[in-house]
Design an enzyme around this catalytic site. Structure first.
Site, PDB file in Angstrom:
ATOM      1  N   SER A 134       0.956  -1.047  -0.218  1.00  0.00           N
ATOM      2  CA  SER A 134       0.017   0.007  -0.032  1.00  0.00           C
ATOM      3  C   SER A 134       0.918   1.050  -0.131  1.00  0.00           C
ATOM      4  CB  SER A 134      -0.678  -0.189   0.956  1.00  0.00           C
ATOM      5  OG  SER A 134      -1.829   0.944   0.649  1.00  0.00           O
ATOM      6  N   HIS A 170      -4.545  -1.963  -3.889  1.00  0.00           N
ATOM      7  CA  HIS A 170      -5.971  -2.218  -3.364  1.00  0.00           C
ATOM      8  C   HIS A 170      -7.288  -2.000  -4.714  1.00  0.00           C
ATOM      9  CE1 HIS A 170      -4.134  -2.106   0.428  1.00  0.00           C
ATOM     10  NE2 HIS A 170      -3.731  -1.434   0.338  1.00  0.00           N
TER      11      HIS A 170
END
Length: 241
Positions: A134, A170
């Site tokens: 991330s 994501h």
């Protein structure tokens, strides 16, 4: 033994829930360690949780996960002051630097304040493998999409730029990520970008994209580029680990 050339594995994975521990490293992180070439000993892994404010519980669970996986963990924290006297030297001693998610905007600000941007570049150029999830993926790129400023996603355009691409993370689990990345690339705010579903990663050697890999059987990866003032997305071939 460092990697043969500067290596980044930027992911939306590599860690998950543990069975006997809170967290557990998974196949994408194992692959980053393999890329480092470390053999005959526990691979040295420096954990960075700057994006979570160097939360002591997070660092504990990450170190526990690393030991359980067979790695030799250390960490660099910056709050309330750096815990290592010579951060650059410490990073150069590692096989892998692994960066946790959280606020990529906060991470970049703190790294620059304390000179970690230069220290990480030196480690990368010396063959220390850089990886993470991330925020720990976006940071190596020119920028990407972030919730650092609130639940409404915004662009971050001041990434470290070790690789000259945008980054989407994501991609399959947070519905607003894909359309925002498309808009940013289509408008020229971000350059050509690589994006990953949860459980996938993209590998760079030097500044070149090499391949997409995944630890989940259906996770995809994508290239998003600007053509005629609009974003065009291409699904990449993904090698399953």
């Amino acid at each position: 033994m460092p990697a043969d050339e500067p290596t980044i594995l930027a992911t939306s994975g590599g860690i998950g829930d543990g069975v006997r521990t809170r967290l557990a490293f998974t196949a994408l992180t194992d692959h980053a360690v393999e890329l480092s070439g470390a053999t005959g000993r526990r691979p040295r892994m420096c954990l960075l949780a700057t994006a979570m404010g160097d939360d002591s519980a997070v660092l504990h669970y990450l170190a526990e996960a690393a030991w359980t996986r067979g790695f030799a963990p250390s960490h660099v924290s910056l709050f309330p002051m750096p815990n290592v006297a010579d951060v650059a030297a410490h990073l150069l001693e590692q096989d892998v630097v692994w960066v946790f998610g959280g606020s990529v905007a906060g991470l970049l600000a703190m790294w620059r304040l304390h000179g970690l941007d230069d220290a990480l570049r030196a480690a990368w150029q010396a063959g220390v493998v850089l990886t993470g999830i991330s925020a720990g993926s976006i940071c190596w790129h020119a920028g990407g999409t972030t919730d650092s400023f609130g639940p409404d996603l915004r662009p971050v355009t001041d990434g470290l730029g070790f690789v000259p691409y945008g980054n989407g993370v994501h991609y399959d689990s947070e519905a607003r990520r894909r359309p925002l990345l498309h808009r940013l690339v289509g408008d020229g705010v971000l350059p050509t970008a690589y994006a990953t579903d949860d459980g996938a990663g993209v590998l760079y050697r030097g500044t070149d994209f090499v391949e997409a890999v995944a630890e989940h059987p259906t996770a995809g990866a994508y290239r998003v580029e600007r053509r005629g003032g609009a974003a065009v997305e291409t699904a990449l071939d993904v090698r399953r680990l």
